[in-house]
Design a protein around this motif. Sequence first.
Motif, short mmCIF file in Angstrom:
data_model
loop_
_atom_site.label_atom_id
_atom_site.label_comp_id
_atom_site.label_asym_id
_atom_site.label_seq_id
_atom_site.Cartn_x
_atom_site.Cartn_y
_atom_site.Cartn_z
N ARG A 349 6.84 3.28 19.40
CA ARG A 349 6.45 3.02 18.01
C ARG A 349 6.30 1.51 17.82
N THR A 350 5.23 1.13 17.12
CA THR A 350 5.01 -0.28 16.83
C THR A 350 5.66 -0.63 15.49
N TYR A 351 6.60 -1.57 15.54
CA TYR A 351 7.26 -2.05 14.32
C TYR A 351 6.66 -3.40 13.94
N VAL A 352 6.14 -3.46 12.73
CA VAL A 352 5.58 -4.71 12.21
C VAL A 352 6.54 -5.23 11.14
N SER A 353 7.14 -6.39 11.36
CA SER A 353 8.10 -6.93 10.38
C SER A 353 7.41 -7.92 9.46
N VAL A 354 7.64 -7.73 8.14
CA VAL A 354 7.05 -8.62 7.16
C VAL A 354 8.15 -9.40 6.43
N ASP A 355 7.72 -10.36 5.59
CA ASP A 355 8.67 -11.30 5.01
C ASP A 355 9.29 -10.83 3.69
N GLY A 356 9.23 -9.52 3.41
CA GLY A 356 9.91 -8.96 2.23
C GLY A 356 10.66 -7.73 2.67
N GLY A 357 10.53 -6.64 1.90
CA GLY A 357 11.16 -5.39 2.32
C GLY A 357 11.80 -4.67 1.16
N MET A 358 12.96 -4.04 1.45
CA MET A 358 13.58 -3.17 0.45
C MET A 358 14.01 -3.91 -0.81
N SER A 359 14.07 -5.24 -0.78
CA SER A 359 14.40 -5.98 -2.00
C SER A 359 13.20 -6.07 -2.95
N ALA A 365 12.91 3.48 0.84
CA ALA A 365 14.29 3.79 1.25
C ALA A 365 14.96 4.76 0.28
N LEU A 366 14.69 4.58 -1.01
CA LEU A 366 15.41 5.36 -2.02
C LEU A 366 14.86 6.77 -2.21
N TYR A 367 13.54 6.89 -2.18
CA TYR A 367 12.91 8.20 -2.46
C TYR A 367 12.16 8.76 -1.26
N ASP A 368 12.24 8.08 -0.12
CA ASP A 368 11.45 8.52 1.03
C ASP A 368 9.96 8.48 0.69
N ALA A 369 9.58 7.51 -0.14
CA ALA A 369 8.20 7.44 -0.63
C ALA A 369 7.25 7.02 0.50
N ASP A 370 6.03 7.52 0.43
CA ASP A 370 4.99 7.11 1.38
C ASP A 370 4.12 6.03 0.74
N TYR A 371 3.77 5.05 1.54
CA TYR A 371 2.82 4.01 1.14
C TYR A 371 1.78 3.85 2.23
N SER A 372 0.75 3.08 1.92
CA SER A 372 -0.23 2.74 2.94
C SER A 372 -0.36 1.21 2.96
N CYS A 373 -1.12 0.68 3.88
CA CYS A 373 -1.35 -0.77 3.87
C CYS A 373 -2.58 -1.11 4.69
N THR A 374 -3.03 -2.37 4.54
CA THR A 374 -4.20 -2.81 5.28
C THR A 374 -4.02 -4.27 5.70
N LEU A 375 -4.70 -4.63 6.78
CA LEU A 375 -4.77 -6.03 7.18
C LEU A 375 -5.65 -6.74 6.15
N ALA A 376 -5.10 -7.79 5.53
CA ALA A 376 -5.79 -8.39 4.37
C ALA A 376 -6.49 -9.70 4.69
N SER A 377 -6.22 -10.31 5.85
CA SER A 377 -6.68 -11.68 6.06
C SER A 377 -7.86 -11.82 7.02
N ARG A 378 -8.25 -10.74 7.71
CA ARG A 378 -9.36 -10.88 8.65
C ARG A 378 -9.86 -9.49 9.05
N HIS A 379 -11.04 -9.48 9.66
CA HIS A 379 -11.57 -8.27 10.24
C HIS A 379 -10.98 -8.14 11.65
N SER A 380 -10.77 -6.91 12.09
CA SER A 380 -10.31 -6.71 13.46
C SER A 380 -11.13 -5.61 14.13
N ASP A 381 -11.49 -5.83 15.36
CA ASP A 381 -12.19 -4.79 16.13
C ASP A 381 -11.24 -4.02 17.04
#
Length: 469
Positions: A349-359, A365-381
């Motif tokens: 599994r690939t873990y990507v750590s970001v500079d925020g989180g559960m705070s 963590a609380l509701y087992d909620a699902d989210y999505s995300c995208t790379l925001a700063s560049r195009h990637s092939d």
Amino acid sequence: MPTSHPSGWAHADGALKAPPWLRQPGDPNHLVPLLWPLTAEKVDGVLHVGGAAVPDVVAEVNTPAYLLDEDDFRTRARTFRDAFADFDVYYAGKAFLCTTLAGWVQEEGLFLDVCTDGELSVALRAGVDPARIGFHGNNKSYAELRRAVAAGVGRIIVDSFHEVDRLVQITEGRAGEPVAVMVRVTAGVEAHTHEYIATAHEDQKFGFSITGGDALEAVRRISAAPGLDLRGLHSHIGSQIFDSSGFEVAARRVLALHAQVAEEVGTAMPELDLGGGFGIAYTTQDDPADPAQLATEMAKIVDHECRALGVERPRLSIEPGRAIVGPSMCTVYTVGTVKEVELDGGARRTYVSVDGGMSDNIRTALYDADYSCTLASRHSDAPPVLSRVVGKHCEAGDIVVKDEFLPGDLAPGDLLAVPGTGAYCWSMASNYNHLLRPPVVAVREGEVRVLVRRETEDDLLATDMGAHA
Ligand code: LLP
């Protein structure tokens, strides 16, 4: 919370699998429009919101940051107001509230629901007309109620006999108009996402039970108090609801009581509130109903019941929070580390750590909620890789996005954006591990405006007496 042993579909036969609802995108650079603020778009792979390139906004305000698309918020507020034109629409401030946004709520013709003294302070400081504020909460103190009455709050939704007693005492012999009051009732309906459960009894803290007779008793006591003006019943059945079936059952039960009150107590209540709870899309699993369709269905249900009961249709109101502000914001993070972890059975599994989180987003963590995300700063092939986005807290459950396909070349310094974070993220944020709460930054037509600034180290230490000794 995640289990310590990640068994199940994730790595059933050695290879890491996506959850059944998450399809591998043809191009992970693409946005799924339903999940994003209305003005969000990718330009050469770079995310733009409110006419501003996200990396440019970040250059000004740093990360993590909540970006609020002002046009999106105003559009959704207006859409609810127009769809529910025959209703009063109260924006539920618990989802997200600050003074500027409270002003937008008023400008767009919505009322405001607050549920604590703190939320009331924000509303009053913002200059919201007190007559357009509804005051909720299941444990309103004498001081809170006295303040709400003194401020001229438009309606107070009572939740217990103690609150009725406090209000009777506060308004005894008081000059002026009686204080408008609604009675929060428990309709015996609990709605979550695509399902609702209708039960005879509800084992929860809110409201007066209809079936147990407490609701009728509360109505009697309020009707007998000269300082109080009983406006109607109030029912809120849950949150993140996608259809009107739960509202239908609740409306039927609440209107039966409404008619009983007219008959037995002799009080024709002019209003009825059906609460909030309208769902939004966090991921492609979610399919929210159109507000206009919900409005039509809810009005039809109420009209039908009122005709059957032989009572006049009361003035209706609703209290959406999430459905207005939720999709208006996204959270932008900077990637700090990327790590592959081998699971039992050989999957990685690939873990990507970001500079925020559960705070800044406790919902995963609380509701087992699902989210999505995208790379925001560049195009990637690079080919998409099933990844998990985690925060920087000292806790294994500190997950922001459980599963998402992200470009395989993600690296430190890349920006990630998580949509759907407008509701219950900043408002439930904490200083866990002494992280600073991120700013809320409005973007509109390329203009960047900080609505709530980032906390500073001084804010963090402001209440630590030893730091000032
Ligand atoms: N009215 C009342 C009386 C409520 O209790 C609530 C939410 C609302 C309106 C607004 O509900 P909405 O339209 O935003 O669903 N922290 C949880 C949600 C808690 C909702 C509490 N009451 C979450 O993050 O999912």
